[in-house]
Design a protein around this motif. Structure first.
Motif, PDB file in Angstrom:
ATOM      1  N   PHE A  58       0.832  -1.200   0.000  1.00 35.13           N
ATOM      2  CA  PHE A  58       0.000   0.000   0.000  1.00 35.13           C
ATOM      3  C   PHE A  58       0.870   1.255   0.000  1.00 35.13           C
ATOM      4  N   GLY A  59       1.930   1.232   0.819  1.00 32.02           N
ATOM      5  CA  GLY A  59       2.848   2.363   0.852  1.00 32.02           C
ATOM      6  C   GLY A  59       3.588   2.524  -0.471  1.00 32.02           C
ATOM      7  N   LYS A  74       4.643  -4.132  13.053  1.00 29.97           N
ATOM      8  CA  LYS A  74       3.256  -3.649  13.146  1.00 29.97           C
ATOM      9  C   LYS A  74       3.102  -2.423  12.234  1.00 29.97           C
ATOM     10  N   ILE A  75       2.988  -2.703  10.947  1.00 28.87           N
ATOM     11  CA  ILE A  75       3.036  -1.601   9.987  1.00 28.87           C
ATOM     12  C   ILE A  75       1.673  -1.248   9.392  1.00 28.87           C
ATOM     13  N   LYS A  76       0.620  -1.906   9.867  1.00 34.98           N
ATOM     14  CA  LYS A  76      -0.710  -1.640   9.315  1.00 34.98           C
ATOM     15  C   LYS A  76      -1.096  -0.163   9.486  1.00 34.98           C
ATOM     16  N   LEU A  77      -0.941   0.345  10.708  1.00 34.60           N
ATOM     17  CA  LEU A  77      -1.287   1.736  10.980  1.00 34.60           C
ATOM     18  C   LEU A  77      -0.356   2.678  10.218  1.00 34.60           C
ATOM     19  N   TYR A  78       0.948   2.381  10.252  1.00 38.47           N
ATOM     20  CA  TYR A  78       1.940   3.243   9.606  1.00 38.47           C
ATOM     21  C   TYR A  78       1.659   3.383   8.115  1.00 38.47           C
ATOM     22  N   CYS A 105       4.630  10.714  14.701  1.00 38.34           N
ATOM     23  CA  CYS A 105       3.594  10.376  15.691  1.00 38.34           C
ATOM     24  C   CYS A 105       3.346   8.865  15.738  1.00 38.34           C
ATOM     25  N   ILE A 106       3.331   8.230  14.583  1.00 37.12           N
ATOM     26  CA  ILE A 106       3.054   6.785  14.526  1.00 37.12           C
ATOM     27  C   ILE A 106       4.212   5.987  15.098  1.00 37.12           C
ATOM     28  N   THR A 107       5.446   6.425  14.852  1.00 39.64           N
ATOM     29  CA  THR A 107       6.607   5.728  15.400  1.00 39.64           C
ATOM     30  C   THR A 107       6.620   5.806  16.927  1.00 39.64           C
ATOM     31  N   LYS A 108       6.173   6.918  17.466  1.00 38.82           N
ATOM     32  CA  LYS A 108       6.043   7.026  18.925  1.00 38.82           C
ATOM     33  C   LYS A 108       5.050   5.997  19.449  1.00 38.82           C
ATOM     34  N   TYR A 109       3.927   5.844  18.739  1.00 39.06           N
ATOM     35  CA  TYR A 109       2.890   4.905  19.164  1.00 39.06           C
ATOM     36  C   TYR A 109       3.350   3.448  19.034  1.00 39.06           C
ATOM     37  N   LEU A 110       4.057   3.113  17.940  1.00 42.73           N
ATOM     38  CA  LEU A 110       4.442   1.727  17.680  1.00 42.73           C
ATOM     39  C   LEU A 110       5.650   1.279  18.495  1.00 42.73           C
ATOM     40  N   ALA A 111       6.649   2.171  18.622  1.00 46.11           N
ATOM     41  CA  ALA A 111       7.918   1.754  19.221  1.00 46.11           C
ATOM     42  C   ALA A 111       8.271   2.509  20.496  1.00 46.11           C
ATOM     43  N   GLY A 112       7.493   3.525  20.845  1.00 46.95           N
ATOM     44  CA  GLY A 112       7.786   4.286  22.048  1.00 46.95           C
ATOM     45  C   GLY A 112       8.855   5.340  21.870  1.00 46.95           C
ATOM     46  N   LEU A 113       9.122   5.731  20.609  1.00 45.46           N
ATOM     47  CA  LEU A 113      10.126   6.761  20.352  1.00 45.46           C
ATOM     48  C   LEU A 113       9.646   8.111  20.883  1.00 45.46           C
ATOM     49  N   SER A 114      10.512   8.815  21.594  1.00 44.09           N
ATOM     50  CA  SER A 114      10.162  10.119  22.156  1.00 44.09           C
ATOM     51  C   SER A 114      10.211  11.202  21.076  1.00 44.09           C
ATOM     52  N   ILE A 115       9.075  11.862  20.827  1.00 45.81           N
ATOM     53  CA  ILE A 115       9.032  12.949  19.850  1.00 45.81           C
ATOM     54  C   ILE A 115       9.880  14.119  20.323  1.00 45.81           C
ATOM     55  N   ARG A 116       9.800  14.410  21.620  1.00 51.46           N
ATOM     56  CA  ARG A 116      10.573  15.526  22.171  1.00 51.46           C
ATOM     57  C   ARG A 116      12.068  15.309  21.953  1.00 51.46           C
ATOM     58  N   LYS A 117      12.552  14.099  22.230  1.00 55.75           N
ATOM     59  CA  LYS A 117      13.978  13.810  22.036  1.00 55.75           C
ATOM     60  C   LYS A 117      14.359  13.826  20.557  1.00 55.75           C
TER      61      LYS A 117
END
Length: 507
Positions: A236-237, A371-375, A420-432
């Protein structure tokens, strides 16, 4: 070998490969454009682009292959890796069959019915279309072997094979000038021959050095479904990428003719050469990110993502800045008579690639989670907007280059979504990520561009100005990266590495 040292070594090998390819590409594009003429070169780009559209199928599988091979290696599961390769290879064979059916039906109809091609060149167009299909299928079968090389991080193989590839493509240039046959047809056939030789070399190497690359029939329905499902969302991507690139090319052909396709073809060649330097770094980095995630080493994984995104941008920008400032002169020196729109198309394409480069490591981290469905659903959906928006603007009478401006705007929205999606899937900090990656990139881009831009605007165009603009730009970007782009720890690490190398050489 440490992770950092391995990444650096692999990046250098990939750079060596890319410099060879880029040098030959720049020379061959100039010769081919002069030999074929702008119209035939435009025909080749748009006709071959129809076949390349089917690349969204292989592109989805290539990403899946690299992810699963690296994940198995990260977990140390070599037996499962053998099964994974065999199942993946079976999927590629099925995929090849699907592509042949699509290309010889819908694709063939489209070339003959919808593309704007002079009647007297239709026979040549059909011949190069068939040659492009053969080239594409050979490249497709090579993909799982290349994925294994990337997963094993043996990037030096690319450099060695590239020497052969470079020699063959140089040979094509000389043959094209010497042979008396229809040069457009000859060009397509010779490129297909190069693809056959490359496929043979990669297959021979991988079967000899990697035990898993001896594919055999494996009935593992669960793994088959898992890889196909993963690939399906990648598909799809990839479709969104096709819409943005190849279908936009067709849209431009319909509204402006083959001349504009030639200009965009030049832009894609130059942009591809510049973007490859960041891509090579990401290719060397990707296995380490996936392996770190697979082994649950999140701290190292996120550190690699931060640095990977930042340095991908720097590697793109150091080439992009002087090139965009001197694009008119560069194209004149390179092509003598560049097609209309070539300069603005190329500058905008490079600007978009600079923006995308910050997302490379984010894409890899999202793929590592599995888990790439959302991404893919969200980001792919955003990128799909390129085609309808471009169609509306072209229908309203806007200039051809508006499609590139639209692509940049859409990519900006896609970047925010990826974060935003990477934060949700892997816990990556957007601020950092913003602090460690985005802000340093913006700071370097703004400050480093001031002096080169001022110099370029106040000195008359000449070869000397071109040389000095490149020199000033490289020095300006390099200094700004050291001062504003790198953390204190990164600077100390770089200085220490350079000192150690100098001491070893002195000893």
């Amino acid at each position: 070998m440490s992770d950092t040292r391995r990444i650096a070594q692999n990046t250098l090998m990939l750079y060596f490969r890319q410099i060879l390819i880029m040098a030959v590409s720049l020379y061959t594009v100039r010769v081919v454009l002069n030999v074929l003429g702008a119209e035939d070169y435009g025909i080749y780009n748009v006709v071959a682009g129809v076949v390349t559209m089917f690349g969204f199928l292989s592109g989805a599988m290539a990403t899946a292959s690299q992810r699963y091979f690296s994940f198995d290696l990260g977990q140390g599961n070599t037996e499962h890796l053998k099964t994974t390769f065999s199942v993946t290879f079976q999927i590629y064979l099925l995929l090849a069959l699907v592509i042949v059916l699509l290309a010889e039906t819908a694709g063939l109809w489209f070339v003959n019915s919808k593309l704007v091609i002079p009647e007297e060149r239709m026979t040549a167009a059909n011949c190069i279309y068939q040659a492009a299909i053969v080239s594409f299928l050979l490249t497709l079968i090579t993909t799982p072997y290349m994925a294994s090389i990337i997963a094993h991080e043996n990037m030096n193989v690319y450099a060695y094979v590239s020497i052969v590839e470079v020699a063959l493509k140089l040979g094509i240039v000389f043959l094209l000038k010497a042979l008396a046959f229809d040069k457009l047809i000859v060009y397509g056939v010779l490129l297909a021959t190069v693809a056959l030789i490359n496929t043979s070399i990669y297959r021979f190497y991988c079967r000899k050095h990697y035990a898993e690359c001896k594919a055999k029939f494996v009935k593992d329905v669960a793994l088959f479904k898992e890889i196909v499902s993963y690939s399906g969302w990648n598909l799809f991507g990839s479709v969104a990428g096709v819409f943005k690139n190849q279908l936009i090319n067709i849209l431009l052909n319909i509204y402006f003719g083959a001349g504009v396709n030639a200009a965009r073809g030049i832009a894609m060649q130059v942009n591809g050469a510049v973007a490859s330097f960041a891509n090579n770094f990401t290719t060397a980095l990707r296995p380490q990110i996936i392996k770190s995630y697979a082994s649950s080493d999140r701290d190292n994984c996120f550190r690699l993502v931060f640095r990977g995104s930042k340095f991908s941008f720097f590697m793109m920008y150091i080439f992009a800045l002087p090139l965009c400032l001197e694009m008119n002169l560069v194209l004149k020196l390179w092509l003598k008579n560049p097609p209309e729109y070539a300069s603005i198309f190329t500058c905008l394409a490079i600007a978009e690639s600079v923006l995308i480069s910050v997302s490379y490591s984010l894409m890899t981290l999202s793929q590592a989670t599995g888990k790439i469905k959302l991404y893919q659903g969200v980001v792919g959906g955003i990128l799909l907007l390129n085609l309808p928006i471009a169609w509306i603007f072209l229908k309203l009478g806007f200039s051809a280059y508006v499609v590139m401006l639209i692509a940049i705007a859409v990519e900006s929205v896609a970047f925010i979504s990826r974060l935003c999606i990477t934060k949700y899937l892997a816990g990556l900090s957007i601020r950092k990520f913003m602090k460690n990656t985005v802000f340093p990139c913006i700071l370097v881009a703004i400050i480093s561009s001031v002096l080169p831009a001022y110099f370029c605007l106040n000195v008359k165009e000449s070869f000397l100005r071109l040389f000095l603009t490149i020199l000033i730009s490289v020095l300006s970007v390099s200094v700004c990266v050291m001062l504003f782009g790198m953390s204190k720890q990164e600077r100390l690490s770089l200085v220490s590495t350079v000192k150690n190398r100098l001491l070893k050489r002195a000893a």
